[in-house]
Design an enzyme around this catalytic site. Sequence first.
Site, PDB file in Angstrom:
ATOM      1  CG  ASP A 132       8.632  36.397 -20.875  1.00  0.00           C
ATOM      2  OD1 ASP A 132       9.522  37.237 -20.437  1.00  0.00           O
ATOM      3  OD2 ASP A 132       8.850  36.447 -21.485  1.00  0.00           O
ATOM      4  CE1 TYR A 175      23.525  34.511 -20.211  1.00  0.00           C
ATOM      5  CE2 TYR A 175      26.187  33.376 -20.956  1.00  0.00           C
ATOM      6  CZ  TYR A 175      24.883  34.060 -21.312  1.00  0.00           C
ATOM      7  OH  TYR A 175      23.867  33.312 -22.327  1.00  0.00           O
TER       8      TYR A 175
END
Length: 261
Positions: A36, A165
């Site tokens: 991350d 998206y």
Amino acid sequence: MKVEKRTFVVSGGSSGLGLATVHDLLSQKAYVAILDRSPPPESVLSSPNVKFWKIDITILDEIASAVNSTVEWAVSTAAPLGGVINCAGVGTASKIIDSHGNPHSLDLWDFTLAVNLTGSFNLTRLVLQHLVKVDPEPGTDGERGIVVFVSSAAAYEGQPGQTAYSATKGALRSMTLPMARDLSRYAVRVVTVAPGVFESSMTANFPVKTRKSLENEGLVFPKRFGQPYEFAKTVMWILDCPYVNGETIRLSGAGRLPGKL
């Protein structure tokens, strides 16, 4: 598949749906490599069963380095790789032609694809080159591991402004079955989850009007946003049930996104 003493790579595991999944994996005595941009909460990071690698999912060298380090860690703990769970993603919005007559930004398009689609693809293929060499589990199936992708309701009913998206989330959905077929010879499963509207950092910024519109028009039962733990429970069920393969599972409470909020 057996989760205990197996190592799972979770991208985007420091928050939201990814973090909820990490918590459930740890509760089953798994080892988790979190990839991350930001570290997870200290309560997670302090676990001996967790390693964190700070990466940018759009940078191939950083992904490769984290995967190689995870493999070394898995060898040292005698907890072989069990799979990869792709929770890293970004929500972007831009209409194909904006109110001023300008076309969709190509930079925004490239960024959305780089994070949501290419990032997931690169992480998965780099983990797979090691996962396919893991000793199969005892038993008839001889399963080696699993790949989990995170699609979205937008893959089915994208909202205005979600062209980029939706394209990424639809692509993840579309590559699930062919990848499962590719990996059948190695006894590795591929499953995608397509969440509806969930409580997350993205939906936390929704205007009150948007939330009310979704609750009144888009949600059926339960008439609320999904909770991260519900996503995590779905992932754990996928891991546990060997016959779930090549599927995209909608997790929406029967909700469908309306044409316009």
